[in-house]
Design an enzyme around this catalytic site. Structure first.
Site, short mmCIF file in Angstrom:
data_model
loop_
_atom_site.label_atom_id
_atom_site.label_comp_id
_atom_site.label_asym_id
_atom_site.label_seq_id
_atom_site.Cartn_x
_atom_site.Cartn_y
_atom_site.Cartn_z
N GLU A 1 0.83 -1.20 0.00
CA GLU A 1 0.00 0.00 0.00
C GLU A 1 0.87 1.26 0.00
OE1 GLU A 1 -3.65 -0.07 0.73
OE2 GLU A 1 -3.56 2.05 0.15
N ASP A 2 1.92 1.25 0.79
CA ASP A 2 2.65 2.49 1.07
C ASP A 2 4.05 2.61 0.46
OD1 ASP A 2 0.49 3.14 2.62
OD2 ASP A 2 1.39 2.46 4.49
#
Ligand code: MN
Length: 500
Positions: free
Chosen positions: A81-82
């Site tokens: 996600e990051d």
């Protein structure tokens, strides 16, 4: 007070070692190095290095005695996600199982809607994730718990939203999976932000009461230990348990906010090796103190709908003090604390039998069905409250005269019971008997009640007034359906010339 990654990592390794000295630490180490490198440019809102968060998530999973792949997935959960590393990268490095778990959590994270729509979207995603692999949801709980514990660092409006979502969606699902400890922690961490004044009030009340009762409880535990030893019981543990704050608060609301009426605020827990020991211990305790009538609960013979098993009793101790004792085996204890997660903890390679999972998540597929009904946009806002009530309130068990068990929401009535058996029985019910005594149709049923429905075959249909007291969505929709059909046929009858 900022935690250091290396310190947290060492604590994690020690905890896993304690649970399982044979665990494959190389996977944990590799996951740690991989995630640390991937997140190295990021900081948490608290100002700490980002890696602190995945490590805290992994720590919670290790506390639940979960196996290495789940803990490793916890360490890696925010990487796709990051950061620039993808699920493909993780799968290549760590294999399919860990890759698959991380993918599941990543999917859960992406919720794009706001308000009510967000709520529905969230529910739907949780159900889908659960149906596919419940382990994903367990990792999500651990992730959310740390986010809640560090909520002070984000803007108040967002604090409220995250906390409310945890209270209304995450905690009830944890409860349904039998994860009592996780549910309690999620609720308590959210409580503070959702109802700050009530939180403070409850906390003060509980602290004062605990100060008063503490020494007394120590005495009760000592007496219990001696009595059990005298009765030749061995390898038992007697300890105190404090009730979680949010569940205390809810109970206070049910009892006029009067803390004196809550007997299980501080309970004594007795954990013994075998099932027979449970009943033996109960006998020993009742030999010493008089039990309160109607307060002996055998959740071993009749487990709660979420699988909870224990014997509960409330006794008058010396000086008229009232104390609740909870008796269970070590296995029951693990299950009561960790629910579905307890099965993975001791299973080969972290896999539990399919039957065990199915037993637990049968309701998940039921919920998925309800969910589909609400895809129709018009109805879902209106039905949201009913949906919430049906899914998340505590359930009761009631019996048919034939001994079949029905699982209904708390405060259900004989009419709900009738509709749960069959629409025709609901439509034609005229009276009911509860435990062999005539009871009104709006009577509130309790767990263990035996309910019999008297029907009248000449009855035309349900009474619309029933809508005022029925609790299940099912009964409501059937009664409304009948009312609508009735009006339609009345119009047809009254205006015979009109064609549709
Ligand atoms: Mn996270």
């Amino acid at each position: 007070m900022n935690a250091q990654p290396e310190t947290t990592y060492k604590a994690l390794i020690n905890l896993i070692k304690e649970n399982d000295p044979e665990a494959d630490f190389s996977v944990i180490e590799k996951a740690y190095e991989f995630a640390k490198e991937a997140h190295k440019a990021q900081k948490r809102a608290t100002g700490e290095p980002y890696i602190i968060h995945p490590l805290a998530t992994a720590m919670t999973l290790a506390e639940m005695h979960l196996p290495v792949p789940i803990i490793a997935a916890g360490i890696l959960h925010d990487v796709p996600e990051d950061t620039t590393r993808t699920i493909k990268d993780i799968e290549k490095e760590f294999g399919f199982e860990i890759g698959h778990l991380v993918e599941g959590i990543t999917k859960l994270g992406k919720i794009k809607y706001r308000g009510m729509e967000r709520y529905i979207e969230n529910l739907r995603k949780m159900f889908l994730a659960m149906a596919e692999d419940v382990r994903v949801v367990v990792i999500k709980f651990a992730d959310r718990l740390h986010n809640l514990e560090t909520l002070d660092a984000i803007p108040p409006k967002k604090q409220y939203r995250v906390a409310l979502e945890s209270l209304e969606i995450f905690a009830p699902i944890a409860n349904r999976l039998g994860m009592g400890e996780m549910r309690g922690r999620l609720e308590d961490a959210s409580f503070k932000y959702v109802l700050p004044k009530e939180f403070e009030w409850t906390q003060n009340l509980v602290e004062r009461s605990e100060r008063q009762k503490h020494g007394y409880l120590e005495k009760i535990m000592d007496i219990t230990r001696n009595d059990l030893t005298d009765a030749s019981l061995t390898n038992f543990k007697v300890h105190g348990r404090a009730k979680h704050l949010y569940s205390t608060y809810r109970k206070l609301l049910r009892h006029d906010r009067n803390i004196a009426r809550i007997y299980d605020l501080m309970a004594v827990r007795v954990v013994v090796p075998t099932l027979a020991d449970c009943y033996a211990a109960l006998g020993v305790i009742h030999g010493r103190w008089t039990p309160l009538k109607g307060r002996i609960k055998d959740y071993i013979a009749q487990p709660k709908p979420n699988g909870y098993r224990s014997l509960h009793t409330t006794v008058f101790c010396d000086d008229g003090e009232i104390v609740e004792l909870q008796i269970r085996t070590y296995d029951m204890h693990e299950e009561a604390e960790y629910g579905i997660a307890a099965h993975w903890a001791y299973a080969e390679n972290g896999k539990i039998s399919k039957e065990k999972i199915e037993e637990r998540i049968d309701w998940v597929s039921q919920l998925a069905d309800i969910q589909k009904e609400f895809q129709d946009k018009k109805s879902y806002l209106h039905s949201l409250e009913e949906l919430k009530i049906d899914i998340f309130r505590d359930r009761i068990f009631v019996f048919t005269p034939q001994g079949d068990v029905l699982d209904l929401p708390e405060d259900s009535t004989p009419v709900d019971f009738a509709y749960a058996i069959h629409t025709d029985i609901g439509n034609r019910c005229t009276a009911s008997k509860v435990n062999d005594e005539i009871a009104s149709l709006d009577r509130t049923l309790k767990s263990g009640d035996m309910v019999e429905i008297v029907t009248d075959k000449n009855r035309k249909g349900p009474n619309p007034d029933w809508l005022k007291f029925v609790k299940t969505r099912h009964a409501k929709s059937k009664i409304r359906q009948y009312a609508r059909a009735g009006i339609a046929s009345w119009i047809k009858g009254a205006l015979p010339g009109i064609k549709k």
